[in-house]
Motif scaffolding. Structure first.
Motif, PDB file in Angstrom:
ATOM      1  N   LEU A  20      14.220 -25.389  27.587  1.00  0.00           N
ATOM      2  CA  LEU A  20      13.792 -25.866  28.897  1.00  0.00           C
ATOM      3  C   LEU A  20      12.943 -27.136  28.820  1.00  0.00           C
ATOM      4  O   LEU A  20      12.601 -27.710  29.855  1.00  0.00           O
ATOM      5  N   GLN A  21      12.594 -27.530  27.624  1.00  0.00           N
ATOM      6  CA  GLN A  21      11.785 -28.729  27.391  1.00  0.00           C
ATOM      7  C   GLN A  21      10.450 -28.662  28.128  1.00  0.00           C
ATOM      8  O   GLN A  21      10.035 -29.611  28.815  1.00  0.00           O
ATOM      9  N   PHE A  36       8.197 -16.658  36.248  1.00  0.00           N
ATOM     10  CA  PHE A  36       9.111 -16.995  35.156  1.00  0.00           C
ATOM     11  C   PHE A  36      10.084 -15.845  34.947  1.00  0.00           C
ATOM     12  O   PHE A  36       9.827 -14.708  35.335  1.00  0.00           O
ATOM     13  N   CYS A  37      11.196 -16.170  34.347  1.00  0.00           N
ATOM     14  CA  CYS A  37      12.236 -15.178  34.070  1.00  0.00           C
ATOM     15  C   CYS A  37      11.649 -13.992  33.304  1.00  0.00           C
ATOM     16  O   CYS A  37      10.935 -14.194  32.318  1.00  0.00           O
ATOM     17  N   LEU A  46       7.982 -11.487  22.676  1.00  0.00           N
ATOM     18  CA  LEU A  46       8.765 -11.635  23.897  1.00  0.00           C
ATOM     19  C   LEU A  46      10.128 -12.199  23.534  1.00  0.00           C
ATOM     20  O   LEU A  46      10.227 -13.116  22.712  1.00  0.00           O
ATOM     21  N   ARG A  47      11.163 -11.675  24.172  1.00  0.00           N
ATOM     22  CA  ARG A  47      12.519 -12.181  23.963  1.00  0.00           C
ATOM     23  C   ARG A  47      13.227 -12.263  25.301  1.00  0.00           C
ATOM     24  O   ARG A  47      13.024 -11.432  26.191  1.00  0.00           O
ATOM     25  N   TRP A  48      14.056 -13.291  25.440  1.00  0.00           N
ATOM     26  CA  TRP A  48      14.858 -13.490  26.638  1.00  0.00           C
ATOM     27  C   TRP A  48      16.317 -13.489  26.252  1.00  0.00           C
ATOM     28  O   TRP A  48      16.702 -14.105  25.260  1.00  0.00           O
ATOM     29  N   ARG A  49      17.140 -12.820  27.037  1.00  0.00           N
ATOM     30  CA  ARG A  49      18.585 -12.889  26.837  1.00  0.00           C
ATOM     31  C   ARG A  49      19.046 -14.219  27.423  1.00  0.00           C
ATOM     32  O   ARG A  49      18.737 -14.561  28.558  1.00  0.00           O
ATOM     33  N   ARG A  50      19.766 -15.000  26.630  1.00  0.00           N
ATOM     34  CA  ARG A  50      20.152 -16.364  27.020  1.00  0.00           C
ATOM     35  C   ARG A  50      20.873 -16.388  28.365  1.00  0.00           C
ATOM     36  O   ARG A  50      20.583 -17.219  29.229  1.00  0.00           O
ATOM     37  N   LEU A  54      19.684 -18.350  31.777  1.00  0.00           N
ATOM     38  CA  LEU A  54      20.516 -19.345  32.453  1.00  0.00           C
ATOM     39  C   LEU A  54      20.747 -18.983  33.918  1.00  0.00           C
ATOM     40  O   LEU A  54      20.703 -19.848  34.797  1.00  0.00           O
ATOM     41  N   ASN A  55      20.980 -17.694  34.205  1.00  0.00           N
ATOM     42  CA  ASN A  55      21.152 -17.250  35.595  1.00  0.00           C
ATOM     43  C   ASN A  55      19.873 -17.473  36.397  1.00  0.00           C
ATOM     44  O   ASN A  55      19.920 -17.932  37.548  1.00  0.00           O
ATOM     45  N   TRP A  56      18.727 -17.141  35.810  1.00  0.00           N
ATOM     46  CA  TRP A  56      17.447 -17.350  36.482  1.00  0.00           C
ATOM     47  C   TRP A  56      17.243 -18.838  36.757  1.00  0.00           C
ATOM     48  O   TRP A  56      16.806 -19.228  37.841  1.00  0.00           O
ATOM     49  N   LEU A  57      17.576 -19.666  35.774  1.00  0.00           N
ATOM     50  CA  LEU A  57      17.428 -21.104  35.925  1.00  0.00           C
ATOM     51  C   LEU A  57      18.255 -21.640  37.093  1.00  0.00           C
ATOM     52  O   LEU A  57      17.805 -22.505  37.849  1.00  0.00           O
TER      53      LEU A  57
END
Length: 64
Positions: A20-21, A36-37, A46-50, A54-57
């Motif tokens: 996300l830079q 935030f997602c 903490l881990r996020w499913r890619r 992307l859907n949250w974004l």
């Protein structure tokens, strides 16, 4: 289009920051206020499913 395996890949906070830079600290601050997602907590990490990230974004698109 990304494969299912790629969408299911778990990302660390450093991965998300790079993707996300934005600084890691910004992610923590946005999480603290619920903007935030959602993440998975695995132990103390903490881990996020890619795919979910992307859907949250996509929901954050600027309408202008």
């Amino acid at each position: 289009m990304a494969s299912t395996d790629e969408l299911d890949r778990l990302l660390s906070i450093d991965d998300v920051s790079e993707m996300l830079q934005i600084p890691v600290q910004s992610i923590y601050k946005q999480r603290a206020v619920g903007r935030f997602c959602p993440a998975y907590r695995i132990g103390r990490h903490l881990r996020w499913r890619r795919g979910e990230l992307l859907n949250w974004l996509e929901t954050r698109k600027d309408p202008v």
